[in-house]
Design a protein around this motif. Structure first.
Motif, PDB file in Angstrom:
ATOM      1  N   GLY A 100      11.605 -10.764   3.846  1.00  0.00           N
ATOM      2  CA  GLY A 100      10.960 -10.065   2.738  1.00  0.00           C
ATOM      3  C   GLY A 100       9.663  -9.440   3.186  1.00  0.00           C
ATOM      4  O   GLY A 100       9.229  -9.609   4.323  1.00  0.00           O
ATOM      5  N   PRO A 101       9.051  -8.695   2.287  1.00  0.00           N
ATOM      6  CA  PRO A 101       7.834  -7.971   2.652  1.00  0.00           C
ATOM      7  C   PRO A 101       6.628  -8.878   2.843  1.00  0.00           C
ATOM      8  O   PRO A 101       6.545  -9.954   2.246  1.00  0.00           O
ATOM      9  CB  PRO A 101       7.620  -7.028   1.475  1.00  0.00           C
ATOM     10  N   LEU A 102       5.692  -8.438   3.682  1.00  0.00           N
ATOM     11  CA  LEU A 102       4.381  -9.073   3.774  1.00  0.00           C
ATOM     12  C   LEU A 102       3.602  -8.705   2.528  1.00  0.00           C
ATOM     13  O   LEU A 102       3.605  -7.550   2.121  1.00  0.00           O
ATOM     14  CB  LEU A 102       3.624  -8.566   5.001  1.00  0.00           C
TER      15      LEU A 102
ATOM     16  N   GLN B 156       1.871   5.240   1.633  1.00  0.00           N
ATOM     17  CA  GLN B 156       2.375   5.249   3.016  1.00  0.00           C
ATOM     18  C   GLN B 156       3.082   3.942   3.348  1.00  0.00           C
ATOM     19  O   GLN B 156       3.114   3.538   4.520  1.00  0.00           O
ATOM     20  CB  GLN B 156       1.205   5.438   4.001  1.00  0.00           C
ATOM     21  N   ALA B 157       3.640   3.295   2.334  1.00  0.00           N
ATOM     22  CA  ALA B 157       4.218   1.962   2.559  1.00  0.00           C
ATOM     23  C   ALA B 157       5.294   1.975   3.645  1.00  0.00           C
ATOM     24  O   ALA B 157       5.354   1.062   4.479  1.00  0.00           O
ATOM     25  CB  ALA B 157       4.779   1.411   1.251  1.00  0.00           C
ATOM     26  N   ASP B 158       6.133   3.018   3.664  1.00  0.00           N
ATOM     27  CA  ASP B 158       7.220   3.060   4.655  1.00  0.00           C
ATOM     28  C   ASP B 158       6.670   3.170   6.074  1.00  0.00           C
ATOM     29  O   ASP B 158       7.116   2.457   6.986  1.00  0.00           O
ATOM     30  CB  ASP B 158       8.144   4.241   4.387  1.00  0.00           C
TER      31      ASP B 158
ATOM     32  N   VAL C 120       5.500  -3.916   3.751  1.00  0.00           N
ATOM     33  CA  VAL C 120       4.250  -4.490   3.264  1.00  0.00           C
ATOM     34  C   VAL C 120       4.083  -4.049   1.817  1.00  0.00           C
ATOM     35  O   VAL C 120       4.399  -2.911   1.468  1.00  0.00           O
ATOM     36  CB  VAL C 120       3.063  -4.031   4.152  1.00  0.00           C
ATOM     37  N   GLU C 121       3.649  -4.976   0.960  1.00  0.00           N
ATOM     38  CA  GLU C 121       3.409  -4.566  -0.420  1.00  0.00           C
ATOM     39  C   GLU C 121       2.218  -5.304  -1.022  1.00  0.00           C
ATOM     40  O   GLU C 121       1.785  -6.340  -0.495  1.00  0.00           O
ATOM     41  CB  GLU C 121       4.662  -4.737  -1.282  1.00  0.00           C
ATOM     42  N   VAL C 122       1.704  -4.762  -2.100  1.00  0.00           N
ATOM     43  CA  VAL C 122       0.537  -5.346  -2.741  1.00  0.00           C
ATOM     44  C   VAL C 122       0.983  -6.441  -3.701  1.00  0.00           C
ATOM     45  O   VAL C 122       1.824  -6.204  -4.582  1.00  0.00           O
ATOM     46  CB  VAL C 122      -0.257  -4.259  -3.496  1.00  0.00           C
ATOM     47  N   ALA C 123       0.437  -7.635  -3.503  1.00  0.00           N
ATOM     48  CA  ALA C 123       0.817  -8.765  -4.356  1.00  0.00           C
ATOM     49  C   ALA C 123      -0.020  -8.783  -5.636  1.00  0.00           C
ATOM     50  O   ALA C 123       0.443  -9.241  -6.684  1.00  0.00           O
ATOM     51  CB  ALA C 123       0.633 -10.082  -3.604  1.00  0.00           C
TER      52      ALA C 123
ATOM     53  N   VAL D 223      -4.218   2.780  13.371  1.00  0.00           N
ATOM     54  CA  VAL D 223      -2.776   2.616  13.147  1.00  0.00           C
ATOM     55  C   VAL D 223      -2.427   2.598  11.663  1.00  0.00           C
ATOM     56  O   VAL D 223      -1.268   2.739  11.289  1.00  0.00           O
ATOM     57  CB  VAL D 223      -2.270   1.346  13.878  1.00  0.00           C
ATOM     58  N   GLY D 224      -3.414   2.471  10.780  1.00  0.00           N
ATOM     59  CA  GLY D 224      -3.149   2.540   9.346  1.00  0.00           C
ATOM     60  C   GLY D 224      -3.336   3.930   8.780  1.00  0.00           C
ATOM     61  O   GLY D 224      -3.230   4.129   7.571  1.00  0.00           O
TER      62      GLY D 224
END
Lengths: 430, 430
Positions: free
Chosen positions: A3-5, A26-28, A38-41, B146-147
């Motif tokens: 799963g995502p970070l 720019q998530a991809d 990576v996603e925002v929790a 890199v971000g």
């Protein structure tokens, strides 16, 4: 791990909202660079109603609960200030989460304890955004230059004061007028103290010195003078000797008989217009580095603003996310050298002094004697005008700062000296 | 793991001997930074008798045996060239050893395969010293930025050509004369081809583009033109329009209807004297970076020489040694974006053209028509002189390079054009 970070974002002001925008837009790309999505929790803020652009299900006022949530992998702290940022960071470490921060005040105040807590927990603490915005300077110091011996860092690390000093030079305005303009244009805060009195630059200087010299240096160790006492006369005098006035953050390794020490200071100074830092104008930042093997290096770019600062935060975020994937934190910060911090009074500096004097025989000799009495050697003297308007402009050689300031005090008492019209340190003159 | 980390040094020329000197002279400092002592296990050279300064027990001619020795932890490759460097590097990876290299030619030629081999073996491959000497630029691209989304890199990455072009501008000399001076002073090699024909800069451009755009780019993908065709007239014409001539390595992300592509090229170009790169003189290097969030950044410093290059090698060495301690390699290099490489013919550029023409009515109209025929829009035209000596100086807007070069060919055929006296690309003009 599958799963995502998941990232906990603490704070959603100018920098936080720029970070959120890039993280979502720019998530991809970021996922491809990390090797895992990576996603925002969640986003911790004080007043959720002030953030209509943030999806409501992400907002929370309970920052502590967010950083310690089991599904959160990484924490981004862009609240600023000492508390609650400090407690939240420590809670994140204790919960095994790496932290990316933009918090110069906190890192300059308590960097040693925070690094120790991160190391104990086996997690990362990175804060590239805390110094010089988008300019990569902390990672180059921590990693690229870690095989070299650094001797000196001179930085223009505060955009507000650089803008004010640039405008004073361009328009001949005094400090008050230039500050008013900067405030009106949004380059200075309503309360400009942190910038104009040098607190912001001093925090950055402490961070730079700590990394460069492998020595704990806190903001309290930094000699700090702001720019509110810089006058239009100072700026004009600087131009007359081919110099420009900049607020400099200077970190030096000073050799001494009983071992090396570090001198860390923030003050306005005249630098030659030919110096690479002299042309750094407006809100830009630059950091000049001297190292034994590498020689002279300069790093230049935007020192503030939401997007540039977000660039630095996200670079750190990808780095700590990658470390999270391999299961090993990156290298921490070493303080093994533990050099003594040299008091400003004993730090070698050079002064420019401008005096109004009576144009009588013997005045120059008397003035020169006063420098000699304090063991201060003079580099150049220039006398202009005649009679009542005669002016002596003196640039000294390097001497302990206390000897220079004692000389100035003595000059003010001399009957032949009608006034000390400009006193400013000089850097980078040969 | 106990005992010191052991380093195999492959090659002991200018860079290798500087690395050895620092490794031995600063062993305690480096050990403290790594967290474990570090020592040299051996130095592989072709002719041991040529290295009287190196302790005899360290010297060996069997580089392969050295890199695969059980007690060797890390390998530093400063032999240069493709073979045997490539085989030795692969042997090191297979034996589980991380490699630090300064080998631009090899990395530009075969970077993808080498990174894949390092990743497969779970070890590090770093080569900060391969581009721009002491200037930290590869780690900032790999990690600090890199971000962010990079749009453009423009670098002065070859000191020899920069010295020659600087001297041509200062003295009015032609290329041959300036090259002879550079050779005499040791700034140019006896065979200067790699520098003056742009091979060295092209290898560096390939490495920069690969890291910036997460896309495999090899030296063969780089459009390359050297400086041997730059004339004193070109340099004089540049000065007339407020420009200076530099050999630039340019890496761009070019948006297109069917997706973005990357254009990577090395050629001389006129840049405005106000551009930050214009004042980079002599043997210095600088790399200008544009990123979406960070904005404009510049990195400046010494691009060559034993000590500066050793600084970069040793920074990498400490980094890979620290990773060796934690047992996890650092992040590798990603090529996931895999953007197409845009041919030079389709890459948008701008030209400066200087023509000797007959000063007759209709000549300017005919010349302008030739540009229009090739769909090239003109930015400025300046006509000087009268009669036989009339000169047209034209700066175009941006157009595909093929259209510009076709326009030049057509101009050469026009009866009204007596000669095309200067053709050079222009970068950074607004």
């Amino acid at each position: 791990m599958t799963g995502p970070l998941k990232v906990a974002l603490l704070g959603c002001g100018t920098v936080g909202s720029a970070v959120l925008r890039v993280l979502q837009g720019q998530a991809d790309e970021l996922g491809a660079r990390i090797g895992r999505p990576v996603e925002v929790a969640g986003v911790a803020v004080r007043r959720p109603a002030h953030h209509p652009d943030v999806p409501a299900h992400l907002l929370t006022t309970d920052a502590h609960a967010l950083v310690t949530r089991d599904d959160v992998d990484l924490v981004v702290e862009v609240i600023g200030g000492i508390e609650p940022a400090r407690s939240l960071m420590l809670a994140a470490f204790e919960a095994g989460k790496s932290v990316v921060s933009a918090n110069k005040a906190l890192l300059a105040d308590d960097g040693v304890a925070l690094h120790a807590a991160a190391a104990k927990a086996g997690v990362d603490l990175h804060y590239e955004a805390a110094v010089a915005g988008a300019i990569p300077i902390l990672r180059p110091l921590r990693e690229s230059l870690v095989g070299d011996q650094l001797s000196r860092i001179v930085g223009i690390v505060n955009g507000t004061t650089n803008y004010i000093l640039s405008r004073m030079a361009e328009t001949g305005a005094g400090f008050g007028e230039a500050l008013a303009e900067a405030t009106e244009l949004g380059y200075a805060e309503a309360d400009p103290t942190a910038d104009v009195d040098g607190f912001d630059a001093a925090a950055k200087a402490a961070i730079l010195a700590s990394l460069a010299f492998h020595t704990p240096v806190s903001a309290a160790d930094v000699h700090r003078e702001g720019i509110s006492t810089v006058t239009a006369t100072d700026v004009a005098r600087a131009a007359e000797i081919g110099c420009t006035v900049k607020l400099l953050a200077i970190c030096e390794r000073v050799p001494g008989e009983d071992g090396d020490s570090v001198a860390v200071r923030v003050h306005p100074a005249m630098i030659p217009t030919s110096h690479p830092l002299a042309s750094v104008g407006g809100a830009f930042n630059a950091v000049f580095v001297e190292a034994e093997a590498a020689g002279q290096l300069m790093f230049y770019g935007q020192g503030a603003g939401g997007e540039p600062t977000a660039s630095a935060v996200l670079g750190d975020l990808v780095a700590v996310a990658r470390n999270r994937m391999t299961g090993a934190p990156g290298p921490g910060v070493t303080g093994y050298a533990n050099l003594a911090v040299r008091p400003m009074a004993e730090t070698p500096t050079r002064y420019h002094v401008s005096l109004d004097v009576a144009d009588k025989p013997g005045v120059l000799a008397a003035v020169a004697q006063e420098f000699a009495t304090h063991d201060v050697s003079i580099s150049t003297v220039r006398q202009t005008g005649r009679g009542d308007a005669a002016t002596l402009v003196i640039v000294t050689h390097s001497a302990p700062d206390a000897a220079l300031s004692a000389t100035i005090s003595a000059l003010r008492e001399m009957p032949a000296v009608r006034g000390v019209t400009s006193v400013l340190r000089v850097e980078g003159l040969s």
